[in-house]
Design a protein around this motif. Structure first.
Motif, PDB file in Angstrom:
ATOM      1  N   CYS A  81      -7.888   7.950 -36.414  1.00 46.49           N
ATOM      2  CA  CYS A  81      -6.663   8.744 -36.576  1.00 46.49           C
ATOM      3  C   CYS A  81      -5.685   8.495 -35.428  1.00 46.49           C
ATOM      4  O   CYS A  81      -4.470   8.447 -35.647  1.00 46.49           O
ATOM      5  CB  CYS A  81      -6.992  10.234 -36.663  1.00 46.49           C
ATOM      6  N   TRP A  99      -5.803  16.776 -33.535  1.00 41.66           N
ATOM      7  CA  TRP A  99      -6.088  18.035 -32.852  1.00 41.66           C
ATOM      8  C   TRP A  99      -7.369  18.667 -33.395  1.00 41.66           C
ATOM      9  O   TRP A  99      -8.189  19.181 -32.639  1.00 41.66           O
ATOM     10  CB  TRP A  99      -4.908  19.002 -32.984  1.00 41.66           C
ATOM     11  N   SER A 100      -7.561  18.645 -34.702  1.00 39.68           N
ATOM     12  CA  SER A 100      -8.756  19.244 -35.302  1.00 39.68           C
ATOM     13  C   SER A 100     -10.028  18.542 -34.852  1.00 39.68           C
ATOM     14  O   SER A 100     -11.020  19.197 -34.504  1.00 39.68           O
ATOM     15  CB  SER A 100      -8.667  19.201 -36.828  1.00 39.68           C
ATOM     16  N   PRO A 104       3.034  14.294 -38.768  1.00 41.02           N
ATOM     17  CA  PRO A 104       2.546  15.664 -38.540  1.00 41.02           C
ATOM     18  C   PRO A 104       1.117  15.885 -39.050  1.00 41.02           C
ATOM     19  O   PRO A 104       0.320  16.579 -38.417  1.00 41.02           O
ATOM     20  CB  PRO A 104       3.535  16.546 -39.305  1.00 41.02           C
ATOM     21  N   ARG A 105       0.787  15.267 -40.163  1.00 41.12           N
ATOM     22  CA  ARG A 105      -0.564  15.394 -40.704  1.00 41.12           C
ATOM     23  C   ARG A 105      -1.571  14.711 -39.769  1.00 41.12           C
ATOM     24  O   ARG A 105      -2.657  15.242 -39.519  1.00 41.12           O
ATOM     25  CB  ARG A 105      -0.614  14.774 -42.096  1.00 41.12           C
ATOM     26  N   PHE A 153      -3.011  22.423 -28.634  1.00 43.11           N
ATOM     27  CA  PHE A 153      -2.230  22.960 -29.743  1.00 43.11           C
ATOM     28  C   PHE A 153      -0.778  23.154 -29.325  1.00 43.11           C
ATOM     29  O   PHE A 153       0.150  22.789 -30.060  1.00 43.11           O
ATOM     30  CB  PHE A 153      -2.822  24.289 -30.222  1.00 43.11           C
ATOM     31  N   PHE A 191       0.925  19.654 -28.867  1.00 43.58           N
ATOM     32  CA  PHE A 191       1.061  18.903 -30.119  1.00 43.58           C
ATOM     33  C   PHE A 191       2.000  19.565 -31.118  1.00 43.58           C
ATOM     34  O   PHE A 191       2.700  18.875 -31.847  1.00 43.58           O
ATOM     35  CB  PHE A 191      -0.320  18.719 -30.752  1.00 43.58           C
ATOM     36  N   PHE A 192       1.992  20.895 -31.185  1.00 40.98           N
ATOM     37  CA  PHE A 192       2.699  21.546 -32.281  1.00 40.98           C
ATOM     38  C   PHE A 192       3.867  22.440 -31.857  1.00 40.98           C
ATOM     39  O   PHE A 192       4.784  22.648 -32.647  1.00 40.98           O
ATOM     40  CB  PHE A 192       1.715  22.366 -33.117  1.00 40.98           C
ATOM     41  N   LYS A 210      -1.209  14.302 -36.564  1.00 40.63           N
ATOM     42  CA  LYS A 210      -1.329  15.179 -35.387  1.00 40.63           C
ATOM     43  C   LYS A 210      -2.364  16.265 -35.641  1.00 40.63           C
ATOM     44  O   LYS A 210      -3.186  16.573 -34.780  1.00 40.63           O
ATOM     45  CB  LYS A 210       0.009  15.851 -35.089  1.00 40.63           C
ATOM     46  N   ALA A 211      -2.306  16.865 -36.822  1.00 38.33           N
ATOM     47  CA  ALA A 211      -3.251  17.931 -37.168  1.00 38.33           C
ATOM     48  C   ALA A 211      -4.679  17.393 -37.208  1.00 38.33           C
ATOM     49  O   ALA A 211      -5.613  18.067 -36.746  1.00 38.33           O
ATOM     50  CB  ALA A 211      -2.874  18.554 -38.503  1.00 38.33           C
ATOM     51  N   TYR A 212      -4.863  16.196 -37.748  1.00 33.22           N
ATOM     52  CA  TYR A 212      -6.197  15.598 -37.777  1.00 33.22           C
ATOM     53  C   TYR A 212      -6.713  15.333 -36.368  1.00 33.22           C
ATOM     54  O   TYR A 212      -7.877  15.627 -36.061  1.00 33.22           O
ATOM     55  CB  TYR A 212      -6.201  14.295 -38.561  1.00 33.22           C
ATOM     56  N   THR A 269     -10.656  19.348 -31.220  1.00 33.06           N
ATOM     57  CA  THR A 269     -11.159  20.711 -31.102  1.00 33.06           C
ATOM     58  C   THR A 269     -12.633  20.782 -31.493  1.00 33.06           C
ATOM     59  O   THR A 269     -13.440  21.435 -30.824  1.00 33.06           O
ATOM     60  CB  THR A 269     -10.321  21.664 -31.978  1.00 33.06           C
TER      61      THR A 269
END
Length: 105
Positions: free
Chosen positions: A35, A57-58, A50-51, A95, A98-99, A53-55, A61
């Motif tokens: 990713c 970060w997830s 953006p998707r 978080f 990134f967001f 980024k979410a991957y 985490t």
């Protein structure tokens, strides 16, 4: 890394929890690197950014929580609190950067 993971699985062949931990950690790292590579190759205004980024970060985490749990399990309770506090600050800080922080695209 593959050899170390395989050795860890072999050594804990009777402990399904340890095998699951090593397997999930290894696969999560592979997914995270993949990713990250996609994120770096995507253009600044790419619609999938953006998707991705979410991957990222997830997965970060997940790995932070997994390793915090393993380290905290063998530490005395004051150090346990420090480990979880540091892990939580990494998750929350990641978080935010990134967001929520507008300086990063």
């Amino acid at each position: 890394m593959r050899i170390h993971s395989a050795m860890a699985i072999y050594r804990s062949k009777d402990d399904i929890y340890s095998i699951s931990f090593v397997t999930v950690a290894y696969l999560s790292l592979l997914l995270l690197f993949w990713c990250l590579r996609l994120f770096e190759r995507a253009g600044r205004n790419a619609p999938q950014r953006p998707r991705l980024k979410a991957y990222v970060w997830s997965l970060s985490t997940l790995l932070t929580c997994m390793f915090s749990y393993k380290v905290a399990a063998i530490m005395p309770w004051p150090v346990d609190l420090v480990v979880w506090g540091l892990g939580s600050s990494v998750v929350v800080g990641g978080f935010y950067v990134f967001f929520l922080y507008k300086g990063v695209n």
